[in-house]
Each structure stands twice: as C-alpha cells, then as structure tokens.
Design a protein around this motif. Structure first.
Motif, PDB file in Angstrom:
ATOM      1  N   TRP A   1       0.811  -1.217   0.000  1.00 13.33           N
ATOM      2  CA  TRP A   1       0.000   0.000   0.000  1.00 13.33           C
ATOM      3  C   TRP A   1       0.848   1.272   0.000  1.00 13.33           C
ATOM      4  CZ3 TRP A   1      -0.103  -3.965   3.454  1.00 13.33           C
ATOM      5  CH2 TRP A   1       0.419  -3.753   4.731  1.00 13.33           C
ATOM      6  N   PHE A   2       2.072   1.194   0.513  1.00  9.17           N
ATOM      7  CA  PHE A   2       2.965   2.349   0.417  1.00  9.17           C
ATOM      8  C   PHE A   2       3.676   2.376  -0.940  1.00  9.17           C
ATOM      9  CE2 PHE A   2       2.944   2.090   5.187  1.00  9.17           C
ATOM     10  CZ  PHE A   2       2.332   3.314   5.389  1.00  9.17           C
ATOM     11  N   ALA A   3       4.088   1.207  -1.418  1.00 11.56           N
ATOM     12  CA  ALA A   3       4.752   1.151  -2.724  1.00 11.56           C
ATOM     13  C   ALA A   3       3.822   1.638  -3.833  1.00 11.56           C
ATOM     14  CB  ALA A   3       5.219  -0.277  -3.010  1.00 11.56           C
ATOM     15  N   GLN A   4       2.541   1.239  -3.760  1.00 11.53           N
ATOM     16  CA  GLN A   4       1.578   1.671  -4.772  1.00 11.53           C
ATOM     17  C   GLN A   4       1.306   3.166  -4.699  1.00 11.53           C
ATOM     18  OE1 GLN A   4      -1.867  -0.830  -4.224  1.00 11.53           O
ATOM     19  NE2 GLN A   4      -0.694  -2.714  -4.548  1.00 11.53           N
ATOM     20  N   ALA A   5       1.533   3.752  -3.532  1.00  9.49           N
ATOM     21  CA  ALA A   5       1.337   5.196  -3.382  1.00  9.49           C
ATOM     22  C   ALA A   5       2.570   5.972  -3.824  1.00  9.49           C
ATOM     23  CB  ALA A   5       1.004   5.530  -1.932  1.00  9.49           C
ATOM     24  N   GLY A   6       3.609   5.257  -4.287  1.00 11.58           N
ATOM     25  CA  GLY A   6       4.780   5.926  -4.840  1.00 11.58           C
ATOM     26  C   GLY A   6       5.895   6.236  -3.868  1.00 11.58           C
ATOM     27  N   TRP A   7       5.859   5.634  -2.667  1.00 12.05           N
ATOM     28  CA  TRP A   7       6.918   5.881  -1.688  1.00 12.05           C
ATOM     29  C   TRP A   7       8.214   5.180  -2.109  1.00 12.05           C
ATOM     30  CZ3 TRP A   7       6.929   9.064   2.510  1.00 12.05           C
ATOM     31  CH2 TRP A   7       5.700   9.591   2.923  1.00 12.05           C
ATOM     32  N   THR A   8       9.367   5.844  -1.890  1.00 11.33           N
ATOM     33  CA  THR A   8      10.674   5.291  -2.242  1.00 11.33           C
ATOM     34  C   THR A   8      11.656   5.506  -1.094  1.00 11.33           C
ATOM     35  OG1 THR A   8      11.517   7.349  -3.205  1.00 11.33           O
ATOM     36  CG2 THR A   8      10.261   5.863  -4.671  1.00 11.33           C
ATOM     37  N   ARG A   9      12.823   4.902  -1.228  1.00 12.80           N
ATOM     38  CA  ARG A   9      13.867   5.090  -0.212  1.00 12.80           C
ATOM     39  C   ARG A   9      14.285   6.548  -0.134  1.00 12.80           C
ATOM     40  NH1 ARG A   9      18.052   2.444   2.669  1.00 12.80           N
ATOM     41  NH2 ARG A   9      19.910   3.763   2.851  1.00 12.80           N
ATOM     42  N   ARG A  10      14.302   7.249  -1.272  1.00 15.21           N
ATOM     43  CA  ARG A  10      14.669   8.664  -1.256  1.00 15.21           C
ATOM     44  C   ARG A  10      13.718   9.467  -0.359  1.00 15.21           C
ATOM     45  NH1 ARG A  10      17.513  11.982  -4.625  1.00 15.21           N
ATOM     46  NH2 ARG A  10      18.908  10.188  -4.701  1.00 15.21           N
ATOM     47  N   ASP A  11      12.441   9.107  -0.388  1.00 18.00           N
ATOM     48  CA  ASP A  11      11.481   9.763   0.507  1.00 18.00           C
ATOM     49  C   ASP A  11      11.846   9.522   1.966  1.00 18.00           C
ATOM     50  OD1 ASP A  11       9.754  10.780  -1.536  1.00 18.00           O
ATOM     51  OD2 ASP A  11       8.892   8.785  -1.766  1.00 18.00           O
TER      52      ASP A  11
ATOM     53  N   ALA B   1      -6.087   0.771   4.005  1.00 20.05           N
ATOM     54  CA  ALA B   1      -5.135   1.229   3.002  1.00 20.05           C
ATOM     55  C   ALA B   1      -5.167   0.386   1.730  1.00 20.05           C
ATOM     56  CB  ALA B   1      -3.719   1.233   3.589  1.00 20.05           C
ATOM     57  N   GLY B   2      -5.062  -0.923   1.842  1.00 21.39           N
ATOM     58  CA  GLY B   2      -5.039  -1.782   0.660  1.00 21.39           C
ATOM     59  C   GLY B   2      -6.333  -1.717  -0.129  1.00 21.39           C
ATOM     60  N   GLN B   3      -7.464  -1.650   0.559  1.00 18.72           N
ATOM     61  CA  GLN B   3      -8.766  -1.567  -0.103  1.00 18.72           C
ATOM     62  C   GLN B   3      -8.907  -0.242  -0.847  1.00 18.72           C
ATOM     63  OE1 GLN B   3     -11.552  -2.140   3.065  1.00 18.72           O
ATOM     64  NE2 GLN B   3     -11.186  -4.347   3.206  1.00 18.72           N
ATOM     65  N   ARG B   4      -8.361   0.832  -0.268  1.00 23.22           N
ATOM     66  CA  ARG B   4      -8.434   2.134  -0.898  1.00 23.22           C
ATOM     67  C   ARG B   4      -7.649   2.146  -2.194  1.00 23.22           C
ATOM     68  NH1 ARG B   4      -7.259   4.694   3.228  1.00 23.22           N
ATOM     69  NH2 ARG B   4      -5.032   4.970   2.923  1.00 23.22           N
ATOM     70  N   GLN B   5      -6.488   1.470  -2.190  1.00 27.22           N
ATOM     71  CA  GLN B   5      -5.660   1.427  -3.396  1.00 27.22           C
ATOM     72  C   GLN B   5      -6.388   0.661  -4.507  1.00 27.22           C
ATOM     73  OE1 GLN B   5      -2.958   3.011  -3.925  1.00 27.22           O
ATOM     74  NE2 GLN B   5      -2.493   3.754  -1.863  1.00 27.22           N
ATOM     75  N   LYS B   6      -7.069  -0.451  -4.146  1.00 25.26           N
ATOM     76  CA  LYS B   6      -7.779  -1.250  -5.164  1.00 25.26           C
ATOM     77  C   LYS B   6      -8.955  -0.452  -5.736  1.00 25.26           C
ATOM     78  CE  LYS B   6      -6.597  -5.706  -3.070  1.00 25.26           C
ATOM     79  NZ  LYS B   6      -7.121  -6.896  -2.390  1.00 25.26           N
ATOM     80  N   ALA B   7      -9.631   0.304  -4.856  1.00 21.28           N
ATOM     81  CA  ALA B   7     -10.777   1.066  -5.331  1.00 21.28           C
ATOM     82  C   ALA B   7     -10.367   2.153  -6.326  1.00 21.28           C
ATOM     83  CB  ALA B   7     -11.500   1.709  -4.135  1.00 21.28           C
ATOM     84  N   ALA B   8      -9.150   2.683  -6.099  1.00 16.27           N
ATOM     85  CA  ALA B   8      -8.674   3.746  -6.982  1.00 16.27           C
ATOM     86  C   ALA B   8      -8.161   3.206  -8.301  1.00 16.27           C
ATOM     87  CB  ALA B   8      -7.552   4.536  -6.284  1.00 16.27           C
ATOM     88  N   ALA B   9      -7.880   1.893  -8.369  1.00 10.99           N
ATOM     89  CA  ALA B   9      -7.296   1.305  -9.593  1.00 10.99           C
ATOM     90  C   ALA B   9      -8.353   1.194 -10.694  1.00 10.99           C
ATOM     91  CB  ALA B   9      -6.758  -0.061  -9.249  1.00 10.99           C
TER      92      ALA B   9
END
Length: 278
Positions: A49-59, A270-278
């Motif tokens: 759920w964080f990876a799908q939101a675009g989070w990276t190590r640089r963040d 979080a995970g359900q929110r990501q699927k709904a947005a897909a």
C-alpha cells in the motif's frame, strides 16, 4: 542491590591522538536511532500500500532529515516551555546552550509532527499517511535514547526497596540509596515492547490514522506507567493528583491516540483504498 557501573560518557577520545574531538556514547545512541529509522522505514515503504502510493527510499532519507531537525528543535523548545519557562525567560540566551542538556520527548514529538506536516505539504501527501508510515519506526529510537540515559546515569528512578534484586544506586543523584533503574524500564516498555506491538500491528493494512493512534496511545500508557518509577524533576516535583509533569503530558497523548484510532477504524483500509482507486 547493584551499583550503577559509572560508564565513561566518552566512547572515543580522539584527543589522545592529537585530534580535537571526543565522541560521546549519547551521541552514538542518536546515530543508532537514526540508522534504525532509516532501515525500518525503508522496509515499510516496500509494503504494497505504500509502494503503490509511490513511496521510495529517497522519501525515507528526506523524512529522516526533516525528522532530525524536528526532534532537535522541538525537544529543546519543549524542555524550555514545559519544564523551565521561568528560568529561560530570565536567561533567554541559554535556550541555545543545548550542550548543557535539557530535551523533552513530548516537545520532540510535536517538533516531528510539525516537520512531517511540512514534508507532507511539500510532497502533497496526506499527513496521516506520513504519520502511519513512520510511527512503528519511532520506538527503537526511544529505546536507543534510554540506553544513553542509563550510560550517563541520568533520569534515575525513585527509591526502591533494597531487597529488589535489580535496585541500583546512582551516585549522580547525590544520595546513596537504592533506586529503580527507570531508564531500563522505559527501554523495555516504550522502546522494545511498543516496537514489537506496533511493528506487527502495522504489517497489515489499517484504516488511515490507526497506526499513528496506536503509537500515541501505546506510548502514552507505557510512559505514564514508567513515571511511577522515575524520579520527578527536582525543580517541579509532583504536581496535581500526585502526578509528574511527564504523566500530565501523557494524558492528552492517550486521549488523542484513542480518538484517532477510533476515527481511523471508520476509514477505508489502506489496501482496499488502493484497489478502489485502480
């Protein structure tokens, strides 16, 4: 009954080889805290759920910078405002004398919250998403700090029964009496135990704010308990209802944590929110 080992606060004295530098154990515990945060938060951003939101190590690296600034400034200002406002009002220049000691966890937490809010605004991310990411990574830093307190022989506990096997004499207190090693209690409760509980709780998707709420509530409860064994600040003593300043500062944390967790329980996971947005 035990005697505090009286560690040398200097871990590495480079003046012996001609370099004008001393490395203190307390400074090393801060480095350990920051290193653990970097490692743990990097693992957190790999969760789906964080990876799908675009989070990276640089963040995470940028978050660490914001967090360090927030905890140092907030911790110092919190100590000035919560514990010795009258003294520093009369000696304003000593506010900047951080080498003399004086940091407040509650002030540091507020400082980190402001820093995270600024980070969230700059990166256009929801504040609670940022808070839920970092919350499980904070207790290991607290644990590191308590190790530093124990090495320095500071923030000792209240008087204990001499028959208590781990009761300890802290010569720095000025009294040759057995005390609770409250730094160790805090290391175990608000450090290790809180980390384990939060880490496993946050491994599954939760409603927005629930992980942050669990941290606030858990820390508040464990710190409140630990304060019964920790010697109150000599310049404050016990306040209303025989509670220390640390306990009074924990009360709003416990209330806010419970309220935030309850509110988060009604939000999309979080995970359900990501699927709904897909």
């Amino acid at each position: 009954m035990l005697m505090h080992p009286q560690f040398d606060p200097v871990a590495l004295d480079l003046t012996r080889i001609g370099l004008p530098l001393q490395i203190h154990w307390y400074g090393l515990t801060y480095l350990v805290a920051f290193g653990l945060f970097l490692y743990l938060a990097t693992r957190r951003v790999r969760l789906p759920w964080f990876a799908q939101a675009g989070w990276t190590r640089r963040d995470v690296e940028d978050l660490l910078f914001f967090g360090v600034v927030g905890v140092v400034l907030g911790g110092r200002l919190g100590y000035v405002l919560f514990y010795k406002p009258g003294y520093y009002a009369s000696h304003p220049l000593e506010v900047f004398a951080v080498w003399k000691g004086g940091m407040s966890f509650h002030g540091g937490l507020l400082g980190v919250a402001v820093a995270m809010a600024l980070f969230a605004r700059l990166r256009q991310r929801p504040f609670l998403q940022v808070a839920d990411l970092i919350a499980p990574c904070v207790p290991t830093g607290l644990a590191s700090g308590r190790v530093g307190n124990f090495i320095n022989g500071e923030l000792w506990g209240r008087q204990a029964d001499a028959s208590l096997p781990w009761a300890m004499v802290f010569p720095q207190s000025g009294l040759n009496i057995p005390r609770h090693p409250s730094q160790i209690y805090q290391f175990l409760m608000e450090g290790l135990l809180l980390f384990v509980l939060l880490w496993f709780y946050a491994k599954k998707p939760r409603g927005t704010g629930q992980v942050s709420g669990a941290f606030l509530f858990g820390y508040g409860v464990f710190r409140f308990i630990a304060e019964y064994f920790r010697e109150p600040d000599s310049f404050l003593g016990l306040l209303a209802l025989n509670m220390s300043m640390g306990q009074w500062l924990c009360v709003p944390m416990i209330v806010a944590g419970a309220a935030l967790w309850s509110w988060g329980a009604r939000q999309p996971v979080a995970g359900q929110r990501q699927k709904a947005a897909a």
